[in-house]
Design a protein around this motif. Structure first.
Motif, PDB file in Angstrom:
ATOM      1  N   PHE A 106      32.594  12.485  34.602  1.00 49.47           N
ATOM      2  CA  PHE A 106      32.326  12.676  33.177  1.00 49.47           C
ATOM      3  C   PHE A 106      33.529  13.257  32.433  1.00 49.47           C
ATOM      4  CE2 PHE A 106      28.043  13.153  35.131  1.00 49.47           C
ATOM      5  CZ  PHE A 106      27.487  11.992  34.597  1.00 49.47           C
TER       6      PHE A 106
ATOM      7  N   PHE B 212      28.221  16.312  43.473  1.00 50.55           N
ATOM      8  CA  PHE B 212      27.554  15.382  42.558  1.00 50.55           C
ATOM      9  C   PHE B 212      28.545  14.563  41.724  1.00 50.55           C
ATOM     10  CE2 PHE B 212      24.439  18.818  43.234  1.00 50.55           C
ATOM     11  CZ  PHE B 212      23.380  18.056  43.741  1.00 50.55           C
ATOM     12  N   ASP B 213      29.827  14.676  42.072  1.00 54.02           N
ATOM     13  CA  ASP B 213      30.876  13.894  41.408  1.00 54.02           C
ATOM     14  C   ASP B 213      30.815  14.038  39.889  1.00 54.02           C
ATOM     15  OD1 ASP B 213      33.060  12.197  41.213  1.00 54.02           O
ATOM     16  OD2 ASP B 213      31.832  10.375  41.179  1.00 54.02           O
ATOM     17  N   LEU B 214      30.699  15.264  39.440  1.00 53.84           N
ATOM     18  CA  LEU B 214      30.635  15.497  37.999  1.00 53.84           C
ATOM     19  C   LEU B 214      31.973  15.239  37.313  1.00 53.84           C
ATOM     20  CD1 LEU B 214      28.464  18.761  37.925  1.00 53.84           C
ATOM     21  CD2 LEU B 214      27.728  16.379  37.718  1.00 53.84           C
TER      22      LEU B 214
ATOM     23  N   TYR C 206      29.911  20.698  41.650  1.00 56.67           N
ATOM     24  CA  TYR C 206      30.775  19.855  40.804  1.00 56.67           C
ATOM     25  C   TYR C 206      31.339  18.689  41.608  1.00 56.67           C
ATOM     26  CZ  TYR C 206      34.829  18.498  38.003  1.00 56.67           C
ATOM     27  OH  TYR C 206      35.760  17.776  37.290  1.00 56.67           O
TER      28      TYR C 206
END
Length: 231
Positions: free
Chosen positions: A30, A25-27, A22
């Motif tokens: 979102f 990947f710099d989720l 998380y």
């Protein structure tokens, strides 16, 4: 290493991997207010075309986020209000957050409880006794007051002897007022400047008073019974 310990280690490694992904990947981008504002119309159109599919995907995503303790639940709650409206959003978010909390509770109990009790078993006796006697009231207070992190409450309660059913219904009731505030605010998503703006000091104080009230009643009744017995 025993087979059971190996399984717990594997589960812990998988959970750590998901949480790390998380952030790697710099989720989190979102789940920002800017992204939610920009995507509101797109998701709204998708919901109109495929209502049950969107509801199911949203429910699964929310349960996953809540179970892993990711810092995205507030944004998802706002999105629920923006997409589904107050009543549908409140029902979906309330059920998803409770289910996610229960999964986190069980994961904490399965992965951490034995090792923690081996090291600190003697120090947990008093905590266990307090949970057995007044755990329902304490949990309700923790759920109602927004200053206590969601994932911390899940993890700590998983180490106690509290029953899952009790944990579920008390969490559902305690989180409902805060959930309603966020879902309702989600309907006005375009006007929000920050997530922290949703909870003013007066609102937090109101939640705190409401959460402490059952404890105060229980203590008062206990004091009254003692005086009556001694009298």
């Amino acid at each position: 290493m025993s087979r059971g310990a190996a399984k717990k280690l594997l589960v812990a490694a998988c959970l750590a991997g998901l949480v790390a992904a998380y952030f790697i990947f710099d989720l989190g981008r979102f789940f920002s207010l800017d992204y939610l504002r920009q995507s509101r119309e797109q998701f709204g159109a998708l919901y109109e075309a495929h209502a049950f599919l969107v509801l199911g995907a949203y429910f699964f995503l929310y349960v996953t986020v809540a179970a892993l303790g990711l810092p995205a639940a507030a944004a998802l709650t706002l999105a629920g209000g923006a997409l589904f409206g107050l009543w549908v959003g409140l029902v979906v978010v309330s059920l998803a957050s409770t289910l996610g909390a229960c999964l986190a509770f069980l994961l904490s109990r399965y992965v951490l409880r034995d090792s923690v009790r081996r090291r600190f078993g003697d120090k947990l006796v008093r905590i266990d006794r307090g949970v057995e006697e007044e755990g329902t009231f304490y949990l309700f207070t923790l759920r109602l007051i927004p200053i206590f992190p969601f994932f911390v409450v899940n993890a700590l309660m998983g180490l106690t002897p509290m029953r899952l059913f009790t944990y579920a219904w008390v969490s559902q009731a305690g989180m409902l007022p805060g959930t309603a505030v966020y879902v309702n605010a989600g309907r006005e998503l375009g006007r929000l400047d920050s997530l922290s703006g949703l909870l003013s000091p007066s609102l937090i104080l109101s939640f705190a008073v409401l959460g402490l009230f059952p404890l105060m009643v229980k203590k008062t009744l206990g004091w009254y019974r003692k005086r009556r017995n001694h009298g």
